[in-house]
Design a protein around this motif. Structure first.
Motif, PDB file in Angstrom:
ATOM      1  N   TYR A  96     -23.799 111.018  10.264  1.00 13.34           N
ATOM      2  CA  TYR A  96     -23.688 109.827  10.730  1.00 13.34           C
ATOM      3  C   TYR A  96     -24.472 108.746   9.963  1.00 13.34           C
ATOM      4  O   TYR A  96     -24.029 107.722   9.505  1.00 13.34           O
ATOM      5  N   GLU A 210     -29.430 104.039  13.267  1.00 16.45           N
ATOM      6  CA  GLU A 210     -29.972 105.276  13.964  1.00 16.45           C
ATOM      7  C   GLU A 210     -29.091 106.313  13.788  1.00 16.45           C
ATOM      8  O   GLU A 210     -27.667 106.539  14.180  1.00 16.45           O
ATOM      9  N   ALA A 211     -29.613 107.548  13.637  1.00 19.47           N
ATOM     10  CA  ALA A 211     -28.913 108.954  13.658  1.00 19.47           C
ATOM     11  C   ALA A 211     -28.694 109.159  15.055  1.00 19.47           C
ATOM     12  O   ALA A 211     -29.451 108.985  15.942  1.00 19.47           O
ATOM     13  N   LEU A 212     -27.690 109.994  15.121  1.00 20.36           N
ATOM     14  CA  LEU A 212     -27.237 110.282  16.443  1.00 20.36           C
ATOM     15  C   LEU A 212     -27.506 111.904  16.914  1.00 20.36           C
ATOM     16  O   LEU A 212     -27.250 112.258  18.116  1.00 20.36           O
ATOM     17  N   THR A 213     -27.915 112.623  15.849  1.00 16.21           N
ATOM     18  CA  THR A 213     -28.405 113.819  16.247  1.00 16.21           C
ATOM     19  C   THR A 213     -29.993 114.233  15.361  1.00 16.21           C
ATOM     20  O   THR A 213     -30.094 113.529  14.567  1.00 16.21           O
ATOM     21  N   GLU A 214     -30.419 115.236  15.958  1.00 13.51           N
ATOM     22  CA  GLU A 214     -31.599 115.542  15.436  1.00 13.51           C
ATOM     23  C   GLU A 214     -31.744 117.067  15.403  1.00 13.51           C
ATOM     24  O   GLU A 214     -31.561 117.478  16.540  1.00 13.51           O
TER      25      GLU A 214
ATOM     26  N   GLY B 114     -22.595 111.826  18.762  1.00 13.32           N
ATOM     27  CA  GLY B 114     -22.866 112.620  17.836  1.00 13.32           C
ATOM     28  C   GLY B 114     -22.139 113.922  17.802  1.00 13.32           C
ATOM     29  O   GLY B 114     -21.571 114.281  18.658  1.00 13.32           O
ATOM     30  N   VAL B 144     -29.730 121.971  17.561  1.00 13.89           N
ATOM     31  CA  VAL B 144     -29.858 120.189  17.114  1.00 13.89           C
ATOM     32  C   VAL B 144     -29.328 119.623  18.549  1.00 13.89           C
ATOM     33  O   VAL B 144     -28.667 119.938  19.373  1.00 13.89           O
ATOM     34  N   VAL B 145     -30.308 118.524  18.778  1.00 14.20           N
ATOM     35  CA  VAL B 145     -30.185 117.732  19.752  1.00 14.20           C
ATOM     36  C   VAL B 145     -29.375 116.703  19.566  1.00 14.20           C
ATOM     37  O   VAL B 145     -29.272 115.838  18.660  1.00 14.20           O
ATOM     38  N   ILE B 146     -28.095 116.532  20.295  1.00 11.28           N
ATOM     39  CA  ILE B 146     -27.391 115.377  20.128  1.00 11.28           C
ATOM     40  C   ILE B 146     -27.587 114.228  21.287  1.00 11.28           C
ATOM     41  O   ILE B 146     -27.844 114.217  22.596  1.00 11.28           O
ATOM     42  N   LYS B 147     -28.159 113.196  20.732  1.00 13.11           N
ATOM     43  CA  LYS B 147     -28.955 112.122  21.347  1.00 13.11           C
ATOM     44  C   LYS B 147     -27.908 111.040  22.060  1.00 13.11           C
ATOM     45  O   LYS B 147     -28.185 110.282  22.902  1.00 13.11           O
ATOM     46  N   SER B 148     -26.588 110.848  21.382  1.00 11.62           N
ATOM     47  CA  SER B 148     -25.607 110.046  22.153  1.00 11.62           C
ATOM     48  C   SER B 148     -25.193 110.195  23.322  1.00 11.62           C
ATOM     49  O   SER B 148     -25.499 111.264  23.728  1.00 11.62           O
TER      50      SER B 148
END
Lengths: 249, 319
Positions: A96, A210-214, B114, B144-148
């Motif tokens: 993203y 801002e990235a949506l995943t990490e 995400g 992987v953590v999806i933050k949205s």
């Protein structure tokens, strides 16, 4: 006609994946970096199309989101035949984030066709091309295995799940390309390598996104039990094992 | 709140993948303590729509419109987003196939959600929402953590054991707003009578060890006998011995059949990346040190041209 190709700088496909910092980061020690194989095919096809003057392609630009360490890969793309390169100076945190940066660049630098590999050899997200298209509200065609020009029209072949289709779209459009689009990746000639040094490689500052995943961490696949060897005269035994032990036939 | 799952049909019949997707979505709905809504786009009859209830769909939304006859990525994305919004979807599940790869990234941007691409297991946690996926083409995995707030997941094909759990879902016909489509499809060639590589439970694959393009008869015969799809390694498709659609490996198709039979394939790391998710691998190769044997469950050191006819006979004997 101007073509933009989204490039990923990825580890050579023969690289064994290893991780550091308690499995939170890819170990880059001794890694050779290459143009993502699908992006390389996209570049190859663009150069092939440009070599026919009737297609009136004036420019092929390659773009990446990455640090200075991505520049040798960009130079390689220039040596193969791209006219200029753009590096958006940021760590590519997620698809993203990368797509948002490329879309932002495209808003002030329009292109007619944008090519992106269907997948990258590192995170395998298959995402950047489609995301760029949505940011631009432009059409996209995915799983493209053929691109041809016919009297100003772009003729596309895309794979569907169980066949293929001939497709045309309004431009500008994003095409995510896969195998079949070019036979083999083009290799840089000595003259190309010399010329690449003089071609522009523009560095652009990123915008705030801002990235949506990490990625939390990486894991290695579980080790497989040793292979059970069967004598070539005993294929019956193999079939028996497949039927009664593995229960797969 | 809901978990929305996008199902695909082929001439009005759901693909097996769609049942995997619905079953997977229902498990996530359980984790989130919410309901599963299945979306169908296209001309699908009510009896067929109801079959999604066999895999625990609580509700089915059917969208049928002439503008959606062919895949237009923008139009389809917009329809999914409209239904997701209407149903208050927190998670949207799509297949990781050609169609899913075309739609999921667009939807991710449209909904600022995400994307977890190519998952093969349920999330290990929903708070934070953590998914497990292949990276480096299967040489490793990542959490992987999806933050949205909203999440989009694409499910790798043949990776999730789906189970029947019958429900009687309500069916709703929904009139989505569809703008003019920008993709024009002029010619469709469908593979008929052939098992598709990505759908196949068994795959018989040939490599350079088959020696020439006219040596494929035993591969095809064995595949036919086992109800399998045929595949090949990269050098074989590069040489033009077989079509590029058959190329399995890092830059070709990534597959996860129950049984993968590799004949005359040495097993370069790029090839293994594309097939290592197979549940059982059989390798036939003349070189006992070939890396394919490290990935295989069962191996035969021998010339595939000699071993395959015996293999075919042995399968005939048990059928």
């Amino acid at each position: 006609m101007k073509i933009l190709i989204c490039l990923s700088n990825v580890p050579d496909t023969t690289t064994k994946a290893k991780f550091v910092n308690e499995n939170t980061a890819f170990d880059t020690t001794g890694v050779q970096w290459i143009i993502n194989p699908w992006d390389e095919l996209a570049l190859t096809r663009a150069i092939e199309l440009k070599s026919d003057a009737a297609n009136s392609i004036e420019n092929i630009t390659v773009i990446t989101v990455g640090g200075k360490d991505a520049e040798p890969t960009m130079r390689k793309a220039l040596a193969i035949g791209a006219d200029d390169a753009v590096r958006i100076d940021a760590e590519p945190t997620d698809a993203y984030y990368v797509a948002a940066q490329i879309a932002e660049y495209l808003k002030s630098n329009p292109f007619d066709l944008i090519f992106s590999g269907i997948e990258s050899a590192d995170y395998n997200g298959s995402a950047v091309g489609g995301m760029v298209a949505e940011f631009l509200n432009a059409p996209s065609v995915s799983a493209v295995s053929g691109i041809n020009f016919d009297s100003g029209q772009v003729k596309i072949t895309r794979d569907i799940d169980g066949g293929n289709e001939d497709v045309s779209v309004e431009l500008p459009a994003v095409l995510t390309v896969q195998k079949g689009i070019a036979k083999e990746p083009m290799i840089a000639a000595m003259r190309g390598i010399m010329m690449a040094r003089k071609k522009p490689l523009n560095v652009v500052a990123p915008v705030e996104v801002e990235a949506l995943t990490e990625i939390a961490n990486f894991e290695m696949p579980q080790a497989k039990p040793a292979c059970k060897m069967i004598e070539p005269e005993n294929v019956k035994e193999l079939v028996d094992l497949l039927q009664n032990e593995a229960k797969v036939i | 709140m809901s978990v929305l799952v996008f199902t695909e049909n082929w001439d009005g019949k759901f693909k097996k993948m769609s049942f995997e997707l619905v079953s997977y979505a229902s498990k996530i709905a359980e984790m989130l303590n919410t309901q599963t809504v299945a979306l169908s786009i296209g001309d699908v009859q009510e009896d067929e729509l109801k079959t999604l209830g066999n895999y625990a769909a609580d509700k089915i939304v059917s969208v049928n419109n002439d503008k959606l006859k062919n895949l237009d990525n923008q139009a389809y994305t917009s329809v999914i987003a409209q239904v997701a919004e209407k149903e208050g979807a927190k998670v949207v599940i799509i297949a990781q196939n050609n169609m899913g790869k075309a739609l999921a990234p667009r939807l991710s941007v449209k909904m600022k959600a995400g994307l977890g691409a190519g998952v093969s297991k349920l999330p290990s946690s929903v708070e934070p929402f953590t998914i497990f996926k292949k990276v480096y083409s299967g040489k490793a995995y990542s959490n992987v953590v999806i933050k949205s707030d909203v999440k989009i997941l694409t499910l790798a094909q043949n990776s999730f054991e789906f189970e029947e759990n019958k429900k009687s879902p309500a069916i709703e016909n929904f009139e989505a707003t569809i703008e003019d489509v920008k993709t024009n499809v002029s010619n469709v060639q469908k593979q008929t009578g052939k098992i598709l590589l990505n759908d196949a439970e068994i795959v018989v694959s040939g490599g350079r060890g088959m020696k020439a393009s006219d040596q494929w008869a035993p591969i095809e015969e064995l595949a036919e006998l086992l109800g399998a799809a045929t595949a090949c390694s990269r050098p074989v498709s590069d040489e033009g011995w077989r079509p590029h659609e058959e190329h399995t490996g890092q830059t070709g198709k990534n597959i996860a059949p129950n049984l993968y039979i590799a004949a005359g394939i040495s097993g370069a790391i790029q090839h293994l990346a594309g097939i290592s998710s197979s549940k059982c691998i059989v390798a036939i190769n003349t070189d006992k040190d070939a890396p394919i044997f490290e990935a295989a469950d069962y191996g035969i050191v021998g010339d595939a041209a000699k071993v395959l006819p015996d293999f075919i006979q042995a399968v005939k004997d048990i059928k």
